[in-house]
Design a protein around this motif. Structure first.
Motif, short mmCIF file in Angstrom:
data_model
loop_
_atom_site.label_atom_id
_atom_site.label_comp_id
_atom_site.label_asym_id
_atom_site.label_seq_id
_atom_site.Cartn_x
_atom_site.Cartn_y
_atom_site.Cartn_z
N SER A 152 44.82 55.84 38.17
CA SER A 152 46.17 55.93 37.62
C SER A 152 46.63 54.58 37.09
N ALA A 153 47.66 54.60 36.28
CA ALA A 153 48.18 53.36 35.68
C ALA A 153 48.75 52.44 36.77
N GLY A 154 49.36 53.02 37.79
CA GLY A 154 49.90 52.22 38.88
C GLY A 154 48.81 51.50 39.66
N ARG A 155 47.69 52.20 39.86
CA ARG A 155 46.57 51.59 40.58
C ARG A 155 45.96 50.45 39.77
N VAL A 156 45.81 50.65 38.47
CA VAL A 156 45.27 49.59 37.60
C VAL A 156 46.21 48.39 37.60
N ALA A 157 47.51 48.64 37.54
CA ALA A 157 48.48 47.54 37.56
C ALA A 157 48.44 46.79 38.89
N ALA A 158 48.29 47.54 39.99
CA ALA A 158 48.21 46.90 41.30
C ALA A 158 46.96 46.04 41.42
N LEU A 159 45.84 46.53 40.92
CA LEU A 159 44.60 45.75 40.99
C LEU A 159 44.67 44.51 40.09
N LEU A 160 45.28 44.64 38.92
CA LEU A 160 45.45 43.46 38.06
C LEU A 160 46.37 42.43 38.70
N ALA A 161 47.40 42.91 39.37
CA ALA A 161 48.30 41.99 40.08
C ALA A 161 47.55 41.29 41.21
N LEU A 162 46.66 42.00 41.88
CA LEU A 162 45.87 41.39 42.94
C LEU A 162 44.88 40.36 42.39
N VAL A 163 44.35 40.59 41.20
CA VAL A 163 43.47 39.60 40.57
C VAL A 163 44.25 38.32 40.29
N VAL A 164 45.46 38.46 39.76
CA VAL A 164 46.30 37.28 39.47
C VAL A 164 46.68 36.57 40.77
N LEU A 165 47.04 37.33 41.80
CA LEU A 165 47.37 36.73 43.09
C LEU A 165 46.16 35.99 43.67
N GLY A 166 44.98 36.56 43.52
CA GLY A 166 43.77 35.88 43.98
C GLY A 166 43.54 34.56 43.28
N ALA A 167 43.79 34.53 41.96
CA ALA A 167 43.65 33.27 41.23
C ALA A 167 44.69 32.25 41.68
N VAL A 206 38.28 43.52 46.67
CA VAL A 206 37.39 42.97 45.64
C VAL A 206 38.20 42.35 44.50
N ALA A 207 39.32 42.95 44.13
CA ALA A 207 40.12 42.44 43.01
C ALA A 207 40.65 41.03 43.27
N PRO A 208 41.32 40.75 44.40
CA PRO A 208 41.75 39.37 44.61
C PRO A 208 40.59 38.41 44.85
N ALA A 209 39.50 38.91 45.43
CA ALA A 209 38.33 38.06 45.62
C ALA A 209 37.75 37.63 44.27
N PHE A 210 37.75 38.56 43.32
CA PHE A 210 37.28 38.22 41.97
C PHE A 210 38.16 37.15 41.34
N GLY A 211 39.48 37.32 41.42
CA GLY A 211 40.38 36.31 40.88
C GLY A 211 40.23 34.97 41.58
N TRP A 212 40.04 34.99 42.90
CA TRP A 212 39.87 33.76 43.67
C TRP A 212 38.59 33.03 43.24
N VAL A 213 37.48 33.76 43.16
CA VAL A 213 36.20 33.14 42.81
C VAL A 213 36.24 32.58 41.39
#
Length: 138
Positions: A18-33, A76-83
């Motif tokens: 869903s669009a909400g799930r994609v937005a949440a995962l993208l937000a987690l990538v940014v938070l990880g970075a 995995v999403a925030p870990a990707f942004g962190w790495v």
């Protein structure tokens, strides 16, 4: 291993998230970075405590993302942004500027953060079959 009478979960077709799930995962990538950037700055500033604080913040984000989304992709999403952020920050610039020193704390931060990412992604919630109770006869 059936899921509500539809057969095996592995035999089910893939569905678009869903669009909400994609937005949440993208937000987690940014938070990880952002956590990777903050950890890079903190771990060298206050060596023993800063390193532990940076790694605890990363582990909290990875595990919290997994719990918030209810799946391993939340870890995995925030870990990707962190790495990506940490690897990008390890590269020196042509002028000779860099954020990481050659000390042991920097290597502990890099390797410890990557190990925490793998651990939290492994411990994260996987896809579970939908069932009412833990016992089959009930």
């Amino acid at each position: 291993m059936s899921s509500a009478g539809r057969g095996s979960m592995l035999a089910q077709p893939l569905q678009r998230p869903s669009a909400g799930r994609v937005a949440a995962l993208l937000a987690l990538v940014v938070l990880g970075a952002l956590v990777g950037l903050a950890g890079t700055l903190v771990q060298a500033g206050w060596f023993p405590g800063g390193l532990l604080l940076a790694l605890a913040g990363a582990a909290g984000l990875f595990l919290g993302g997994s719990r918030a989304t209810g799946s391993r992709s939340g870890a995995v999403a925030p870990a990707f942004g962190w790495v990506v952020a940490v690897i990008f920050l390890t590269a020196g610039r042509p002028e000779g500027d860099f954020l990481f020193g050659a000390g042991g704390g920097s290597y502990l931060f890099l390797l410890g953060g990557m190990a925490l990412a793998v651990i939290c992604a492994t411990l994260g919630l996987g896809r579970q079959p939908h069932a009412d109770g833990a016992r089959l006869g009930k």
